[in-house]
Design a protein around this motif. Structure first.
Motif, mmCIF file in Angstrom:
data_model
loop_
_atom_site.group_PDB
_atom_site.id
_atom_site.type_symbol
_atom_site.label_atom_id
_atom_site.label_comp_id
_atom_site.label_asym_id
_atom_site.label_seq_id
_atom_site.Cartn_x
_atom_site.Cartn_y
_atom_site.Cartn_z
ATOM 1 N N GLN A 118 -0.240 -14.142 2.752
ATOM 2 C CA GLN A 118 0.581 -12.946 2.678
ATOM 3 C C GLN A 118 -0.092 -11.870 1.823
ATOM 4 O O GLN A 118 -0.921 -12.154 0.960
ATOM 5 C CB GLN A 118 1.952 -13.281 2.093
ATOM 6 C CG GLN A 118 2.719 -14.325 2.884
ATOM 7 C CD GLN A 118 3.022 -13.864 4.292
ATOM 8 O OE1 GLN A 118 3.489 -12.742 4.492
ATOM 9 N NE2 GLN A 118 2.762 -14.723 5.273
ATOM 10 N N GLU A 119 0.316 -10.637 2.084
ATOM 11 C CA GLU A 119 -0.203 -9.489 1.343
ATOM 12 C C GLU A 119 0.924 -8.816 0.583
ATOM 13 O O GLU A 119 2.021 -8.634 1.109
ATOM 14 C CB GLU A 119 -0.829 -8.500 2.324
ATOM 15 C CG GLU A 119 -1.236 -7.164 1.725
ATOM 16 C CD GLU A 119 -1.728 -6.200 2.786
ATOM 17 O OE1 GLU A 119 -2.686 -6.556 3.508
ATOM 18 O OE2 GLU A 119 -1.144 -5.111 2.933
ATOM 19 N N GLN A 120 0.678 -8.453 -0.663
ATOM 20 C CA GLN A 120 1.611 -7.676 -1.459
ATOM 21 C C GLN A 120 0.954 -6.361 -1.837
ATOM 22 O O GLN A 120 -0.209 -6.336 -2.252
ATOM 23 C CB GLN A 120 2.021 -8.428 -2.723
ATOM 24 C CG GLN A 120 2.884 -9.651 -2.465
ATOM 25 C CD GLN A 120 3.369 -10.304 -3.749
ATOM 26 O OE1 GLN A 120 2.775 -10.104 -4.810
ATOM 27 N NE2 GLN A 120 4.435 -11.075 -3.657
ATOM 28 N N LEU A 121 1.697 -5.279 -1.661
ATOM 29 C CA LEU A 121 1.177 -3.944 -1.932
ATOM 30 C C LEU A 121 2.042 -3.259 -2.974
ATOM 31 O O LEU A 121 3.273 -3.257 -2.881
ATOM 32 C CB LEU A 121 1.163 -3.108 -0.645
ATOM 33 C CG LEU A 121 0.837 -1.612 -0.785
ATOM 34 C CD1 LEU A 121 -0.587 -1.417 -1.293
ATOM 35 C CD2 LEU A 121 1.050 -0.900 0.541
ATOM 36 N N ALA A 122 1.407 -2.670 -3.980
ATOM 37 C CA ALA A 122 2.113 -1.886 -4.990
ATOM 38 C C ALA A 122 1.342 -0.593 -5.236
ATOM 39 O O ALA A 122 0.102 -0.573 -5.190
ATOM 40 C CB ALA A 122 2.250 -2.670 -6.291
ATOM 41 N N ILE A 123 2.072 0.487 -5.452
ATOM 42 C CA ILE A 123 1.464 1.796 -5.664
ATOM 43 C C ILE A 123 1.965 2.370 -6.986
ATOM 44 O O ILE A 123 3.161 2.344 -7.275
ATOM 45 C CB ILE A 123 1.794 2.757 -4.509
ATOM 46 C CG1 ILE A 123 1.168 2.250 -3.211
ATOM 47 C CG2 ILE A 123 1.288 4.167 -4.819
ATOM 48 C CD1 ILE A 123 1.557 3.042 -1.989
ATOM 49 N N ASP A 124 1.034 2.884 -7.767
ATOM 50 C CA ASP A 124 1.361 3.553 -9.031
ATOM 51 C C ASP A 124 0.794 4.969 -8.937
ATOM 52 O O ASP A 124 -0.426 5.153 -8.911
ATOM 53 C CB ASP A 124 0.746 2.788 -10.203
ATOM 54 C CG ASP A 124 1.109 3.397 -11.542
ATOM 55 O OD1 ASP A 124 2.073 4.178 -11.588
ATOM 56 O OD2 ASP A 124 0.425 3.099 -12.534
ATOM 57 N N LEU A 125 1.679 5.952 -8.861
ATOM 58 C CA LEU A 125 1.252 7.324 -8.579
ATOM 59 C C LEU A 125 1.833 8.288 -9.607
ATOM 60 O O LEU A 125 3.039 8.297 -9.849
ATOM 61 C CB LEU A 125 1.710 7.722 -7.164
ATOM 62 C CG LEU A 125 1.462 9.161 -6.717
ATOM 63 C CD1 LEU A 125 -0.011 9.514 -6.790
ATOM 64 C CD2 LEU A 125 2.001 9.357 -5.302
ATOM 65 N N HIS A 126 0.954 9.092 -10.204
ATOM 66 C CA HIS A 126 1.370 10.124 -11.143
ATOM 67 C C HIS A 126 0.745 11.453 -10.715
ATOM 68 O O HIS A 126 -0.466 11.532 -10.490
ATOM 69 C CB HIS A 126 0.930 9.788 -12.566
ATOM 70 C CG HIS A 126 1.563 8.539 -13.110
ATOM 71 N ND1 HIS A 126 2.717 8.552 -13.857
ATOM 72 C CD2 HIS A 126 1.200 7.236 -12.992
ATOM 73 C CE1 HIS A 126 3.046 7.320 -14.184
ATOM 74 N NE2 HIS A 126 2.145 6.496 -13.675
#
Length: 269
Positions: free
Chosen positions: A253-261
């Motif tokens: 499985q793949e997990q995706l997380a985004i941290d955007l400023h």
């Protein structure tokens, strides 16, 4: 306005991957009202990065990484200078004619309910620009609080009927409605300077007005984009302008997380 962008994309895999190929539409292009001062795309593993331009005129970075890969972090940092244009897009690369953007896609097909809403929303004005501003305002009134969220794959019709939407969804609703009015319209992925961090790039739409050119409309605000916006990629819909997309060879499985400023550093005098 000077805008600083810090965009991190984190992939985690339950099993090591043998190979990863990613298309990154993360690099803004210069226009008359948008100048990229600095921009850096980085990755935390051994990988090849190749820059090119796609058929829409977007700057594209292809990423090729050989495994075993258990995790992958893609980091984008940069600064962009913008100026006010009242929503009109000036000096952008336009390899395709406006009529191309009348093409419908599975994600921008409108339901009967959305068509009826659009017909009511444009009002009685005979001016095309006024009609689109009215449609933009009507969508914002219908969906007043829309966050920037990762793509769930919803179509314009599904999101409209569900009554719950992201900035991506309302942009696709606007596009579907505009094309129903025989106005060329396209999807835009990019950034908007705000105080809060978010978990996905911002999304809005552009429509082509005869004699004026491409004009931006953001249904999440009910207004046209101003100097706090940075255009990164355009396409027929959210899929063709996605910030990242690609393939992997491997199980699990793949997990995706985004941290955007996205921060406003100041206005240029």
């Amino acid at each position: 306005m000077r805008i600083a962008i810090d965009h991190k994309t984190h992939y985690r895999f339950s099993e090591p991957q043998a190979r990863i190929v990613q298309m990154l539409r993360l690099t803004p292009c210069d226009t008359q009202d948008q100048t990229v001062v600095s921009w850096l795309v980085g990755v935390d593993c051994d990988a090849r990065l190749r820059d090119s331009t796609d058929g829409y005129g977007n700057a594209v970075t292809m990423l090729y990484a050989e495994g075993p890969i258990e995790a992958l972090d893609i980091t984008v940092t940069g600064e962009v200078l913008t100026s006010e244009s009242n929503g009109v897009v000036r000096g952008s690369a336009e390899p395709l004619p406006p009529l191309y953007y009348l093409r419908s896609t599975p994600r921008t097909r409108a339901s009967d309910a959305l068509f009826v809403f659009a017909a009511d929303g444009v009002g009685t004005s005979g001016d095309q620009l006024d009609q689109l501003h009215s449609l933009n305002a009507a969508l914002h009134q219908r969906f007043p609080c829309v966050p920037d969220l990762p793509d769930a794959g919803c179509t314009a019709a599904q999101a409209f009927e569900a009554g719950k939407a992201s900035s991506r969804d309302v942009a696709q609703m606007f596009i579907a409605a505009a094309r129903g009015l025989m106005v060329p319209a396209r999807y835009v992925s990019g950034y908007r300077a705000e105080d809060a961090a978010r978990s996905a790039p911002h999304a809005w739409a552009e429509a082509h007005i005869a004699g004026l050119g491409w004009v931006g409309f953001d249904p999440s605000t009910g207004l046209s984009p101003d100097e706090s916006y940075v255009r990164a990629a355009i396409g027929l819909d959210a899929s063709s302008a996605a910030a990242t997309g690609g393939m992997r060879i491997g199980q699990g499985q793949e997990q995706l997380a985004i941290d955007l400023h996205v921060d406003q550093l100041g206005r240029e005098e």
